[in-house]
Design a protein around this motif. Structure first.
Motif, PDB file in Angstrom:
ATOM      1  N   GLU A  37     -50.237  -9.287  19.124  1.00 33.86           N
ATOM      2  CA  GLU A  37     -50.238  -8.754  20.485  1.00 33.86           C
ATOM      3  C   GLU A  37     -51.441  -7.872  20.800  1.00 33.86           C
ATOM      4  O   GLU A  37     -51.993  -7.952  21.878  1.00 33.86           O
TER       5      GLU A  37
ATOM      6  N   ASP B 141     -40.525  -5.394   7.846  1.00 33.48           N
ATOM      7  CA  ASP B 141     -40.003  -6.442   8.724  1.00 33.48           C
ATOM      8  C   ASP B 141     -38.876  -7.192   8.023  1.00 33.48           C
ATOM      9  O   ASP B 141     -38.782  -7.186   6.798  1.00 33.48           O
TER      10      ASP B 141
ATOM     11  N   LEU C 137     -45.304 -11.487  18.122  1.00 31.58           N
ATOM     12  CA  LEU C 137     -44.935 -10.167  18.623  1.00 31.58           C
ATOM     13  C   LEU C 137     -45.193  -9.099  17.566  1.00 31.58           C
ATOM     14  O   LEU C 137     -45.250  -9.392  16.381  1.00 31.58           O
ATOM     15  N   CYS C 138     -45.288  -7.872  18.014  1.00 34.69           N
ATOM     16  CA  CYS C 138     -45.408  -6.728  17.104  1.00 34.69           C
ATOM     17  C   CYS C 138     -44.094  -5.958  17.164  1.00 34.69           C
ATOM     18  O   CYS C 138     -44.049  -4.823  17.622  1.00 34.69           O
ATOM     19  N   ASP C 139     -43.013  -6.597  16.755  1.00 29.90           N
ATOM     20  CA  ASP C 139     -41.680  -6.006  16.881  1.00 29.90           C
ATOM     21  C   ASP C 139     -41.044  -5.752  15.515  1.00 29.90           C
ATOM     22  O   ASP C 139     -39.896  -6.078  15.275  1.00 29.90           O
ATOM     23  N   ASP C 140     -41.794  -5.142  14.645  1.00 32.40           N
ATOM     24  CA  ASP C 140     -41.336  -4.904  13.286  1.00 32.40           C
ATOM     25  C   ASP C 140     -40.374  -3.716  13.235  1.00 32.40           C
ATOM     26  O   ASP C 140     -40.281  -2.934  14.170  1.00 32.40           O
TER      27      ASP C 140
ATOM     28  N   LEU D 221     -38.301   1.662  14.063  1.00 39.27           N
ATOM     29  CA  LEU D 221     -37.382   1.225  15.108  1.00 39.27           C
ATOM     30  C   LEU D 221     -35.971   1.713  14.793  1.00 39.27           C
ATOM     31  O   LEU D 221     -35.444   1.449  13.709  1.00 39.27           O
TER      32      LEU D 221
ATOM     33  N   TYR E  85     -38.809   3.138  19.141  1.00 40.80           N
ATOM     34  CA  TYR E  85     -39.672   3.530  18.039  1.00 40.80           C
ATOM     35  C   TYR E  85     -39.792   5.050  17.985  1.00 40.80           C
ATOM     36  O   TYR E  85     -40.094   5.687  18.985  1.00 40.80           O
TER      37      TYR E  85
END
Length: 130
Positions: A33, A42, A59-62, A83, A88
């Motif tokens: 992203e 992750d 995505l950068c949804d770690d 998260l 975050y």
């Protein structure tokens, strides 16, 4: 949470898997992203054949991330974005390396640390201020 080194990714950086959970820690040169290199925690295993977006989701949804250009191993301490309940938050993590494992400890305000090496693993105890 102890992590064990599993191998290296295409960039040459090591990646780790949690001993008792499907969680991975690895260096991603670009998560897809924003173009920023970072260490991530992750639920997806990183690809060892890709140069970026190692979990392949674009995505950068770690679970956790720390921006870094250092690829040899994760930073041993510092503030990570973690998260929690969909938000975050900055959390201080300390990584302790044993013979074959790496332990991650999360605290809001670190006050004490005790490390004991037993049979090649590292155990970490942290206490926090309320």
């Amino acid at each position: 949470m102890p992590f064990v080194k599993q191998g290296t990714t295409l960039s040459g950086a090591p990646y780790y898997k949690a001993l008792r959970a499907e969680k991975y820690m690895y260096y991603d040169p670009d998560c897809g992203e924003d173009g920023e290199a970072r260490w991530v925690i992750d639920v997806n295993r990183p690809s060892v054949n890709k140069t970026s977006d190692l979990d392949g989701d674009g995505l950068c949804d770690d679970i956790g991330l720390m921006t870094s250009q250092y690829t040899f191993h994760p930073p041993t301490f510092g503030e990570w974005s973690m998260l929690c309940d969909g938000i975050y938050n900055q959390q201080f993590l300390t990584l302790l390396e044993g013979t074959s494992t790496m332990t991650v400890t999360t605290t809001a305000t670190p006050t004490t640390t005790t490390s004991t090496s037993r049979n090649g693993t590292t155990t970490t105890t942290k206490s926090t201020k309320a």
